[in-house]
Design a protein around this motif. Structure first.
Motif, PDB file in Angstrom:
ATOM      1  N   VAL A 282      18.525  38.074  42.821  1.00 23.29           N
ATOM      2  CA  VAL A 282      17.823  36.972  42.155  1.00 23.29           C
ATOM      3  C   VAL A 282      16.731  36.406  43.064  1.00 23.29           C
ATOM      4  O   VAL A 282      15.645  36.042  42.592  1.00 23.29           O
ATOM      5  CB  VAL A 282      18.801  35.855  41.724  1.00 23.29           C
ATOM      6  CG1 VAL A 282      18.039  34.741  41.039  1.00 23.29           C
ATOM      7  CG2 VAL A 282      19.849  36.396  40.777  1.00 23.29           C
TER       8      VAL A 282
ATOM      9  N   THR B 242      24.426  39.736  43.669  1.00 24.59           N
ATOM     10  CA  THR B 242      23.636  38.966  42.710  1.00 24.59           C
ATOM     11  C   THR B 242      22.625  38.024  43.385  1.00 24.59           C
ATOM     12  O   THR B 242      21.449  38.038  43.023  1.00 24.59           O
ATOM     13  CB  THR B 242      24.577  38.171  41.771  1.00 24.59           C
ATOM     14  OG1 THR B 242      25.600  39.042  41.304  1.00 24.59           O
ATOM     15  CG2 THR B 242      23.819  37.596  40.595  1.00 24.59           C
TER      16      THR B 242
ATOM     17  N   PHE C 154      17.937  38.940  32.776  1.00 25.66           N
ATOM     18  CA  PHE C 154      18.147  37.501  32.908  1.00 25.66           C
ATOM     19  C   PHE C 154      17.854  36.768  31.606  1.00 25.66           C
ATOM     20  O   PHE C 154      18.636  35.967  31.114  1.00 25.66           O
ATOM     21  CB  PHE C 154      17.164  37.012  33.966  1.00 25.66           C
ATOM     22  CG  PHE C 154      17.749  36.039  34.895  1.00 25.66           C
ATOM     23  CD1 PHE C 154      18.514  36.489  35.953  1.00 25.66           C
ATOM     24  CD2 PHE C 154      17.545  34.695  34.725  1.00 25.66           C
ATOM     25  CE1 PHE C 154      19.066  35.588  36.822  1.00 25.66           C
ATOM     26  CE2 PHE C 154      18.090  33.797  35.580  1.00 25.66           C
ATOM     27  CZ  PHE C 154      18.857  34.239  36.643  1.00 25.66           C
TER      28      PHE C 154
ATOM     29  N   PRO D 104      15.351  31.485  37.261  1.00 27.11           N
ATOM     30  CA  PRO D 104      15.880  32.169  38.453  1.00 27.11           C
ATOM     31  C   PRO D 104      16.536  31.204  39.440  1.00 27.11           C
ATOM     32  O   PRO D 104      17.584  31.532  40.007  1.00 27.11           O
ATOM     33  CB  PRO D 104      14.649  32.834  39.072  1.00 27.11           C
ATOM     34  CG  PRO D 104      13.553  32.712  38.099  1.00 27.11           C
ATOM     35  CD  PRO D 104      13.926  31.753  37.040  1.00 27.11           C
TER      36      PRO D 104
ATOM     37  N   VAL E 180      23.363  41.650  37.965  1.00 30.18           N
ATOM     38  CA  VAL E 180      22.762  40.307  37.951  1.00 30.18           C
ATOM     39  C   VAL E 180      23.192  39.528  36.714  1.00 30.18           C
ATOM     40  O   VAL E 180      23.706  38.408  36.811  1.00 30.18           O
ATOM     41  CB  VAL E 180      21.210  40.388  37.980  1.00 30.18           C
ATOM     42  CG1 VAL E 180      20.603  38.991  37.980  1.00 30.18           C
ATOM     43  CG2 VAL E 180      20.740  41.164  39.185  1.00 30.18           C
TER      44      VAL E 180
ATOM     45  N   GLY F 284      20.609  30.940  33.365  1.00 33.08           N
ATOM     46  CA  GLY F 284      19.836  30.029  34.206  1.00 33.08           C
ATOM     47  C   GLY F 284      19.288  28.821  33.485  1.00 33.08           C
ATOM     48  O   GLY F 284      18.433  28.114  34.005  1.00 33.08           O
TER      49      GLY F 284
ATOM     50  N   GLY G 169      19.914  30.319  38.031  1.00 32.08           N
ATOM     51  CA  GLY G 169      20.837  31.448  38.140  1.00 32.08           C
ATOM     52  C   GLY G 169      21.313  31.641  39.571  1.00 32.08           C
ATOM     53  O   GLY G 169      22.493  31.883  39.831  1.00 32.08           O
ATOM     54  N   LEU G 170      20.376  31.519  40.510  1.00 32.35           N
ATOM     55  CA  LEU G 170      20.708  31.675  41.929  1.00 32.35           C
ATOM     56  C   LEU G 170      21.727  30.622  42.355  1.00 32.35           C
ATOM     57  O   LEU G 170      22.750  30.928  42.982  1.00 32.35           O
ATOM     58  CB  LEU G 170      19.426  31.548  42.765  1.00 32.35           C
ATOM     59  CG  LEU G 170      19.597  31.631  44.276  1.00 32.35           C
ATOM     60  CD1 LEU G 170      20.105  33.002  44.675  1.00 32.35           C
ATOM     61  CD2 LEU G 170      18.274  31.336  44.990  1.00 32.35           C
TER      62      LEU G 170
END
Ligand code: TRP
Length: 455
Positions: A443, A439, A229, A393, A58, A235, A396-397
């Motif tokens: 997430v 990943t 993370f 998150p 991740v 993110g 990041g996603l």
């Protein structure tokens, strides 16, 4: 203003400067108490293994994506996403969300950093020192419940970080992190040797490193993923902004990997500085802010030369927090100065002023504003929730999905091989495959858990 300065965008000058700045962002309060306390309460060595796997699946892929996209466009995060997105697709919103996240993390991170700075000065006077947690607890509560102290320390921290940022990327950030990171390592090694050589230290080491598989549950997996993370500053457009200052000949996957390993080393050393001492003096391994601000001062005060080690420990924590805050502040400053064509001085001034105002709601959440509970949380907790559970998150996603599915393999290959100059095809393929298939799924799980917590 000097016209030469306008033409060439500032950036990191040396390989070492890039590593120091990126590592300076990753290393922070997350290493000093999040990592040790989560490891301690989640099964020691087995938690570290899971944390490592989730960092590889991740953390690293997202970190590499943010850096490579930033370096391609060489601009703030909003412009970067806008430039890379095809047609009229609104991917620039990912840049906006990230910039907002960095700003909001600063709002409460500066408060915790303010407490750390305050402790250095409080412990200069021996009367503040005590090996009784009830006394150190009083010291902590008196501080956070005093509106003047809470505000003043946060503002001092903001001015200091603003001072570093205003001098620019190479003359400010790079120059300072190159000084701060070696200090951090020296202090950390010094303090952990002291802790490890105490009689009874072994118990702390086995607490930290003995695998306890019975403590691994679904919650453990989520905690490990969330930590990987937060640890690598993902993110929040932070790595994207720093990536925009990377040199074109920098090997991005290798740099990210080195930073990840060095960050892990700092976390392990922090654990080794804390737990042997905690157990040697028979304290409880409490979690969260209580560990850093109540248990640790009492633990260190118990050892020979304790006075010196308490101060060294908080200087160390302050240095770590400062490198992280510099990277966070740079995100909105880069955005404001480029988007609205402001000088760096003006952009920094406006951002720091806005942070002082917004930050005061976090600083005063234990005193004047203790009765105000938006969405049932204190302001401090609200900013933490918004960023850790929502913005980071999601950011990041979207970064992973955008890089792998929209930007695509040919561009990733070009950027990560430095236009073909590096022979790292195998690694690029592996990074791409993980980023595309693994990943995003992981997430989504972190995100779902943050929004619908257990029970
Ligand atoms: N990584 C830092 C720490 O461990 C915190 C941090 C800095 C951060 N920049 C960030 C976290 C951006 C999330 C996003 O303390």
């Amino acid at each position: 203003m000097n016209s030469n300065k306008i033409k060439k965008r500032d950036g990191f000058r040396t390989n070492l400067g890039i590593i120091a700045a990126t590592l300076g962002s990753a290393v922070g309060l997350g290493n000093i108490w999040k990592f040790p306390s989560l490891t301690g309460s989640n099964g020691g060595a087995s938690f570290i293994m899971i944390y490592l796997v989730s960092t590889l699946l991740v953390g690293l892929p997202i970190m590499i994506s943010e850096i490579m996209m930033g370096r391609r466009v060489k601009a703030n995060a909003v412009t970067t996403m806008q430039t890379l997105s095809p047609g009229r697709q609104p991917w620039w919103l990912v840049g906006v969300a990230g910039t907002l996240a960095s700003f909001l993390i600063m709002v409460f991170y500066t408060e915790v950093a303010g407490w750390v700075y305050a402790y250095i000065f409080k412990f200069f006077s021996a009367s503040a020192l005590s090996n009784n947690p009830a006394v150190t607890s009083g010291l902590f509560l008196d501080m956070i419940k005093d509106p003047v102290q809470a505000l003043a320390w946060q503002w001092i921290v903001l001015l200091l970080v603003g001072f570093i940022i205003v001098s620019g990327v190479s003359n400010g950030i790079e120059k300072w992190v190159k000084k701060l990171m070696p200090i951090l390592f020296v202090l950390l090694i010094f303090v952990s040797i002291r802790s490890l050589t105490l009689p009874g230290a072994m118990k702390g080491l086995s607490f930290l490193f003995k695998p306890d598989l019975s403590k691994i549950t679904g919650i453990t997996l989520l905690a490990a993923m969330g930590l990987s993370f937060f640890k690598l500053s993902l993110g929040a457009a932070t790595m994207m902004t720093y990536g925009s200052y990377f040199r074109d000949d920098q090997n991005i996957p290798k740099t990210a990997f080195k930073v990840m390993l060095a960050d892990l080393t700092v976390s392990m050393l922090a654990g080794m500085a804390i737990f042997p001492a905690v157990f040697a003096f028979g304290f409880e391994a409490s979690a969260g802010p209580a560990l850093l601000f109540i248990t640790i001062p009492a633990v260190f005060a118990s050892m020979p030369m304790g006075h010196v080690f308490v101060i060294l420990f908080f200087v160390l924590a302050a240095v770590a927090a400062t490198g992280a805050m510099v990277s966070l502040l740079e995100v909105p400053v880069a955005f404001f100065s480029e988007q609205f064509k402001l000088s760096r001085e003006k952009a920094t001034f406006i951002t720091v002023l806005a942070l002082m105002i917004m930050g005061s709601t976090a600083a005063l959440s234990e005193s004047l504003l203790s009765g105000v509970k938006p969405f049932g949380m204190s302001f401090f907790d609200l900013y933490d929730f918004l960023t850790s559970n929502l913005l980071m998150p999601i950011g990041g996603l979207c970064t992973a999905i955008f890089a792998a599915w929209v930007w695509g393999f040919p561009e990733i290959k070009k950027e990560l091989s430095n236009q073909g100059a590096l022979g790292n095809q195998f690694y690029i393929k592996a990074i791409y495959t993980i980023l595309k298939w693994i990943t995003p799924i992981l997430v989504v799980i972190i995100l779902a858990n943050g929004l619908w917590p257990k029970g």
